[in-house]
Design a protein around this motif. Structure first.
Motif, mmCIF file in Angstrom:
data_model
loop_
_atom_site.group_PDB
_atom_site.id
_atom_site.type_symbol
_atom_site.label_atom_id
_atom_site.label_comp_id
_atom_site.label_asym_id
_atom_site.label_seq_id
_atom_site.Cartn_x
_atom_site.Cartn_y
_atom_site.Cartn_z
ATOM 1 N N GLU A 36 0.830 -1.178 0.008
ATOM 2 C CA GLU A 36 0.089 -0.019 0.002
ATOM 3 C C GLU A 36 0.884 1.409 0.141
ATOM 4 O O GLU A 36 0.410 2.358 -0.616
ATOM 5 C CB GLU A 36 -0.798 0.093 1.269
ATOM 6 C CG GLU A 36 -2.044 -1.215 1.185
ATOM 7 C CD GLU A 36 -2.579 -1.384 2.281
ATOM 8 O OE1 GLU A 36 -3.899 -1.899 2.343
ATOM 9 O OE2 GLU A 36 -2.103 -0.907 3.478
ATOM 10 N N ALA A 37 2.156 1.285 0.732
ATOM 11 C CA ALA A 37 2.836 2.361 0.848
ATOM 12 C C ALA A 37 3.518 2.513 -0.696
ATOM 13 O O ALA A 37 3.448 3.799 -1.005
ATOM 14 C CB ALA A 37 4.190 2.005 1.698
ATOM 15 N N LEU A 42 3.398 5.979 -5.483
ATOM 16 C CA LEU A 42 3.483 6.129 -6.846
ATOM 17 C C LEU A 42 2.533 6.632 -7.498
ATOM 18 O O LEU A 42 2.524 7.467 -8.683
ATOM 19 C CB LEU A 42 3.806 4.512 -7.620
ATOM 20 C CG LEU A 42 4.932 3.987 -7.259
ATOM 21 C CD1 LEU A 42 5.241 2.219 -7.674
ATOM 22 C CD2 LEU A 42 6.362 4.554 -7.965
ATOM 23 N N GLU A 43 1.290 6.387 -7.226
ATOM 24 C CA GLU A 43 0.226 7.291 -7.322
ATOM 25 C C GLU A 43 0.133 8.933 -7.170
ATOM 26 O O GLU A 43 -0.462 9.408 -7.715
ATOM 27 C CB GLU A 43 -1.338 6.494 -6.846
ATOM 28 C CG GLU A 43 -1.459 5.117 -7.495
ATOM 29 C CD GLU A 43 -2.909 4.550 -7.215
ATOM 30 O OE1 GLU A 43 -3.401 5.233 -6.231
ATOM 31 O OE2 GLU A 43 -3.193 3.785 -7.505
ATOM 32 N N ARG A 46 4.153 13.126 -8.122
ATOM 33 C CA ARG A 46 4.379 14.484 -8.181
ATOM 34 C C ARG A 46 3.868 15.283 -6.950
ATOM 35 O O ARG A 46 4.506 16.118 -6.800
ATOM 36 C CB ARG A 46 3.363 14.815 -9.269
ATOM 37 C CG ARG A 46 3.645 14.450 -10.625
ATOM 38 C CD ARG A 46 3.304 15.376 -11.842
ATOM 39 N NE ARG A 46 3.658 14.844 -13.089
ATOM 40 C CZ ARG A 46 4.918 15.087 -13.712
ATOM 41 N NH1 ARG A 46 5.988 15.698 -12.983
ATOM 42 N NH2 ARG A 46 5.067 14.297 -14.772
ATOM 43 N N SER A 47 2.961 14.703 -6.092
ATOM 44 C CA SER A 47 2.624 15.541 -4.922
ATOM 45 C C SER A 47 3.639 15.555 -3.610
ATOM 46 O O SER A 47 3.696 16.230 -2.752
ATOM 47 C CB SER A 47 1.285 15.451 -4.501
ATOM 48 O OG SER A 47 0.949 14.341 -4.231
ATOM 49 N N VAL A 48 4.108 14.164 -3.884
ATOM 50 C CA VAL A 48 5.225 13.783 -2.609
ATOM 51 C C VAL A 48 6.875 14.197 -2.966
ATOM 52 O O VAL A 48 7.476 13.936 -2.149
ATOM 53 C CB VAL A 48 5.138 12.433 -2.126
ATOM 54 C CG1 VAL A 48 3.608 12.128 -1.524
ATOM 55 C CG2 VAL A 48 5.190 11.365 -3.274
ATOM 56 N N THR A 49 6.851 14.492 -4.099
ATOM 57 C CA THR A 49 8.471 14.939 -4.591
ATOM 58 C C THR A 49 8.379 16.596 -4.629
ATOM 59 O O THR A 49 7.359 17.209 -4.939
ATOM 60 C CB THR A 49 8.722 13.917 -5.965
ATOM 61 O OG1 THR A 49 7.914 14.567 -6.608
ATOM 62 C CG2 THR A 49 8.737 12.879 -5.758
ATOM 63 N N ASP A 50 9.598 16.889 -4.484
ATOM 64 C CA ASP A 50 9.873 18.244 -4.800
ATOM 65 C C ASP A 50 10.340 18.511 -5.987
ATOM 66 O O ASP A 50 11.487 18.107 -6.603
ATOM 67 C CB ASP A 50 10.781 18.608 -3.632
ATOM 68 C CG ASP A 50 11.389 20.452 -3.712
ATOM 69 O OD1 ASP A 50 10.892 20.804 -4.883
ATOM 70 O OD2 ASP A 50 11.944 20.614 -2.812
ATOM 71 N N GLU A 51 9.624 19.105 -6.876
ATOM 72 C CA GLU A 51 9.795 19.276 -8.334
ATOM 73 C C GLU A 51 11.251 19.866 -8.821
ATOM 74 O O GLU A 51 11.803 19.765 -9.692
ATOM 75 C CB GLU A 51 8.855 19.830 -9.185
ATOM 76 C CG GLU A 51 7.417 18.913 -9.176
ATOM 77 C CD GLU A 51 6.491 19.668 -9.860
ATOM 78 O OE1 GLU A 51 6.628 20.538 -10.588
ATOM 79 O OE2 GLU A 51 5.317 19.285 -9.784
#
Length: 70
Positions: A36-37, A42-43, A46-51
């Protein structure tokens, strides 16, 4: 588990010991399974990485991979 989150694809994954410990720690802190993690990360990539820092970190990782193959 909701239908949307039911895993439909499986693939073998090789992790470094550090990556595996990090995944285990993250899943334990979140109160979810390791599968689940990975789905969450992966889903929501974009929101959990610093672009701004992602391209730099990726270049460093690729350099380490290249150095290991040489």
């Amino acid at each position: 588990m909701p239908q949307r989150l039911r895993p439909t694809r499986r693939f073998p994954v090789a992790l470094t010991e550090t990556a595996y410990r990090t995944l285990r720690r993250f899943s334990a802190e979140a109160g979810i399974t390791q599968d689940e993690a990975l789905i969450f990360l992966l889903e929501n990539f974009r929101s959990v990485t610093d672009e701004e820092t992602l391209p730099h970190r990726l270049r460093l990782f690729k350099a380490e991979l290249a150095a290991g193959k040489a």
